[in-house]
Design a protein around this motif. Sequence first.
Motif, PDB file in Angstrom:
ATOM      1  N   UNK B  74       0.815  -1.215   0.000  1.00  0.00           N
ATOM      2  CA  UNK B  74       0.000   0.000   0.000  1.00  0.00           C
ATOM      3  C   UNK B  74       0.853   1.271   0.000  1.00  0.00           C
ATOM      4  N   UNK B  75       1.616   1.507  -1.048  1.00  0.00           N
ATOM      5  CA  UNK B  75       2.508   2.681  -1.043  1.00  0.00           C
ATOM      6  C   UNK B  75       1.775   4.009  -1.000  1.00  0.00           C
ATOM      7  N   UNK B  76       0.631   4.095  -1.653  1.00  0.00           N
ATOM      8  CA  UNK B  76      -0.073   5.377  -1.664  1.00  0.00           C
ATOM      9  C   UNK B  76      -0.564   5.732  -0.267  1.00  0.00           C
ATOM     10  N   UNK B  77      -1.027   4.697   0.471  1.00  0.00           N
ATOM     11  CA  UNK B  77      -1.449   4.920   1.863  1.00  0.00           C
ATOM     12  C   UNK B  77      -0.214   5.212   2.716  1.00  0.00           C
ATOM     13  N   UNK B  78       0.785   4.385   2.517  1.00  0.00           N
ATOM     14  CA  UNK B  78       1.978   4.492   3.353  1.00  0.00           C
ATOM     15  C   UNK B  78       2.676   5.834   3.185  1.00  0.00           C
ATOM     16  N   UNK B  79       2.742   6.298   1.951  1.00  0.00           N
ATOM     17  CA  UNK B  79       3.398   7.581   1.696  1.00  0.00           C
ATOM     18  C   UNK B  79       2.674   8.730   2.385  1.00  0.00           C
ATOM     19  N   UNK B  80       1.426   8.472   2.809  1.00  0.00           N
ATOM     20  CA  UNK B  80       0.653   9.529   3.473  1.00  0.00           C
ATOM     21  C   UNK B  80       0.659   9.409   4.991  1.00  0.00           C
ATOM     22  N   UNK B  81       0.542   8.159   5.478  1.00  0.00           N
ATOM     23  CA  UNK B  81       0.303   8.025   6.916  1.00  0.00           C
ATOM     24  C   UNK B  81       1.506   7.532   7.702  1.00  0.00           C
TER      25      UNK B  81
END
Lengths: 339, 546, 425
Positions: B74-81
């Motif tokens: 989940x890079x898109x989530x991870x890059x945010x949270x």
Amino acid sequence: MTDDTALQRVKFYQTGTRTVGNRLLTEDDRTVQASMGRSNAITSGHRACQGCGEALGARYALDAAMRAADGRLVAVNATGCLEVFTTPFPETSWQIPWLHSVFGNAPAVATGVAAGLRMRGKTDVRVVAQGGDGGTTDIGFGCLSGMFERNDDVLYICYDNEAYMNTGVQRSSATPPTARTATTPALGDAPGNVFGTGKNMPRIAMAHNIPYVATASVSDLHDLEAKVTRAMGICGARYIHVFVPCPLGWGSASENTVLIARLAVECGLFPLFEAEHGDVVSVGKIRRRVPVDDYLRLQRRFAHLFRKGAEDRQRIEAIQRMADANITRYGLVDAEDDQ
Amino acid sequence: MTEKSRPFAITLDPGTSLQNHTGSWRSSRPVYVDRLPPCNNACPAGENIQNWLYHAEGGDYAAAWQSLIRDNPMPAVMGRVCYHTCETACNRGQLDEAVSIHAVERFLGDFAIKEGLTPVVDAPPSGKRVLVIGAGPSGLSAAYHLTRLGHAVTIREAGPMAGGMMRFGIPKYRLPRDVLDVEIDRIIGMGITLELNTRVEDIDAAFDAEGFDAVFVAVGAHLARRTEIPAHAAGRILDAVSLLRDVELGATPPQLGRRVIVYGGGNTAMDVARTAKRLGVDEAMIVYRRSRDEMPAQDFEAREAEEEGVLIHWLRTIKQIDESAFTVEKMRIDAEGRPQPTGEFETLEADTLVLALGQDVDAAFLDAVPGVQIAGDGVVEVDSQMMTGRAGLFAGGDMVPSERTVTVAIGHGKKAARNVDAWLRGGQYEKAPKAELASFENLNTWYYDDAPKRVQDQLSMVRRQSGFEEVEKGLTEDNALFEARRCLSCGNCFECDNCYGICPDNAVIKLGPGNRFSIDLDYCKGCGICATECPCGAIKMVPEIA
Amino acid sequence: MMKQIEGSQGIAEAVALCRPQVVCAYPITPQTHIVEGVGAMVKAGALQHCEFINVESEFAALSVAIGASAVGARAYTATASQGLLFMAEAVYNAAGLGLPIVMTVGNRAIGAPINIWNDHSDSMALKDAGWIQLYAETNQEAADLHIQAFRLAEELSCPVMVCVDGFILTHAFERIEIPTQPQVDAYLPPFAPVQQLDVDNPYSIGAMVGPEAFTEVRYLGHQKQIEALDVIPRIAAEFEAAFGRASGGLVRPYRVEGAETVVVALGSVNGTIKDVIDAVRDAGAAIGSITISSFRPFPLAELHGLLAGAARVVCVEKSLAPGLGGVLASNVRMALRGMAVPVYTVIAGLGGRPITRASLADVFHLAADDKLDDVTFLDLNHAVIAQQLALADRDRHSGPIAENLLKALNPGLVRAKPQDERPKP
């Protein structure tokens, strides 16, 4: 920081302008040394000491010259380390046509080579002459000056390791003050080489009003190659003075050759610049300024300046003033950074 | 020119010195090493950050993303949270500023969403079935990795939506739900069966009746902790978990009144206060018994909360509540770093109190499972293989002893998947030994240019205070590329050609793009310049053994 | 074409006909007119495809020639005296590298005392540098030897020094037959180097050679000179066939048949010697002479044959090996191996002192009676020597010899401190 950085202008901070190569750059934008097809003008098996700056500098310079000359290059060599460690019978490390005559005549031999090639209609073949600091600033000085004065079509490259290394580390007119050599021992009231001596060969070359003079260092390959390439694009007498540390003569660790060369530039003792027809046209700015101590301390030839309990601050400061004078003279530090 | 006529001895054939093997001079030799970059070392999800940045530097974002999702689906989530401990560890921080790893990760995640990239599953089906309980980050991660390893996975989630704390704990303004949904859907789309609103009560049945070969439990920690506060006439008291859940489900916006006090100093407290602000309260306050230095929340959370107008009362405990009057006592930090009462009091006015004092695990459904050890707060004991006392039953995420972040949970999912896989195959997962850490001292930073970090834009303050639009903007491609190229590639050869160029003896062999270099020991004199001048510390001098 | 020209001009024209490609020059008397002549022809366009380079020293002059020759260009320079010594290192080097450079030496004395006039001290100092050394007897031969020298040098890959007596030849106006360009072109093919700096064959030239091969390198250099003993007469014969006159060769005997006394000499003095021999022979003395044209290689066999019937040999030589005597005589003695023939040395013409027929006749008479000293200094001023030796005997610190000599010859010209004012040791 703005967002207008166009993609092609995005620099490669990792590999960019300082490392030898960069997998992301086009072949043309890489250094010659990065290329698997570099000429290796001096190949393996030569007998230079471990960490030899001159072996490195000579390959850097000549490979760049080979690329600039499209492989049509001949080299003339003065007697000295470079000559001895590359060509002891029965093996040579050179992969380009190479000629050694005697110690003091490389510039004149090169003049003859250039003239001979012209007269034989080989006008595409270019000529490089090279020597150490002794062969350049001392014994070959007359021939070099003559070659400059006639504006012969020769690129002369001096590999400066600041003493006669081949004969066992004796002082030359390029030896810096306080440096210990076999003929300037660290004894007496003025240990090492004395202050107030030595020749500034690049300035002398400039005084001949030749089309191109530059200084370069084995610590900055991109700059060195750019200067050699530039010089190769010019006809007439050209001079490049390359700073090449000598682990043996300087008493430095073999792995520190490039580091020491870098510190010499960054402390201001070895200014990087280019001159055309006698005028300085560009300088290499100091990026991370360091005191001369950082440079001197890594070399046993200056060890007497750092004796425990009797650090010779006066002489170190005198050397610092030399560095500062270079910084002022060439504008090596941008005003706002110069604190 | 014939051999015969050429002068003897003074004229030599080119390159003949190759016959002279100067390698015999050597007393030590250079060896290429792959040191462990500090970012990789610090990543709870075990991402090979240096590697995916390497691909991103070249502009091959797809390859970078594929590298990234080997560890984190989940890079898109991870890059945010993610709280990006990698950036704290980043060696570049000692040079100028750390590489904005999270921003590049987010760029890659968003790039993959835009391009519709999918993971490659190439493992042959194992024929094994694994049940994952809980569709939070840990469960999703485990399901993803197990699927990639060839196992058939079913996820059972008690709630109505997958995502767990990513959905119910992290507000939208930090993680837009469309991003979360896409990344969850992509995981499920790999062939995972997701059963929502399905609470698992009988573990043994899963094994015995349903025939699952292994079970991974990751139900999280949802029980809000409470505290005893004397209240003459208590006003409205809520807990943070419920509040955030209600906001997410969005049926009826919670009635908070004009003024809200959030009690706690963690990230959840910050999230609740910022959420309250967005829901329209006039005053959102945080009361925390220690000072800023001791708060468990990320500094940026507190900073952004304050920017948005949240008032933080440091070093205060709530002693008494009387309708809307909150008596708070000032605290001081003692020599051991603990808060101590001072006997000084003041009064705050608020309509609602939200308790954000942490969560406990509801592990009641495991009570009956033989061999499973459960602590008082519901935390389940697991061994080094993440297995509970019951064979084949693994657990991870917030419900096992660990730091409770999304990234740790994702890491647990990966680790559990590897252990489950090994167990299913009758073995035990052996972690590869960690390479030597690439410290800042291993680097020769001269070769890296000065490059100030690219800053992510933020939403305007007015919009931050009035809605749930994402606060932090993504990087443009240019800036993402710029950031990727700031990576120093600590301890890992990035083919800069320095060793190849800088060897006075031409003793470094360039093997061509992607193949790095080797040392020609016939000629290497062991001077060590290559090691000194390697920018990233990927060469080590090793003494020759006589 | 017969021309009445200065010897230097004749040499210049002959050199130009050889189509040199690089000519480098540094002025030193008495060589100047030669290179000036070549330079003028280059500048005027009469000599094309040739670069004339003014350099900063003789050392550079030969070094430029070395460079040019190493890329296969035909290279020429000229020097004399101090200049030859100043380039000495390069002289050896050119031979060691086997570069077929041709160089004129306008023979002149070497200082101190500085002296611009003729003798052979300069070329004798470099006789063993590995060059072929040819000595011209006349201006015609001086011109002709240069044409032969390029042939010789390029055939053997060995540099050739053409020695021409300063002033006596270089500055004398005589009738000289200057060949035509087609004649010379037919005799002298274009230079085909056996090695050169070549980008297509990138050899290293000028390696460092240690004890393991140095002797062999030197032996081969010697062998090349031995080979030249065959080549020199051959190309001289070819020259004679092509140009219709004899020039060069190894040796030229003059009236040696039945001669009991044979005079041996180098260069222009042979003209005077022949005049004296003619006169003395006519008076009944059995005397002849040999002109050595090739001093290096030294024609031992030819001399041995020519001197087989001689009772004595007189070497008239324009150089001195102090502490030994004659350089030429020492070499001639090598040719007399197995023959009990005395060799007398006559040191003559040092620093340009005229060698008169009368003085030569006197020493030849003494020689015929075997009353000649082993080493005789022709026309030595014995009075001055006696005075100087007496001074020296009285006080080892008598002052500079040159000053004292001058004082003795011209009292009053030099003011020196009175003897008694000098501190006593």
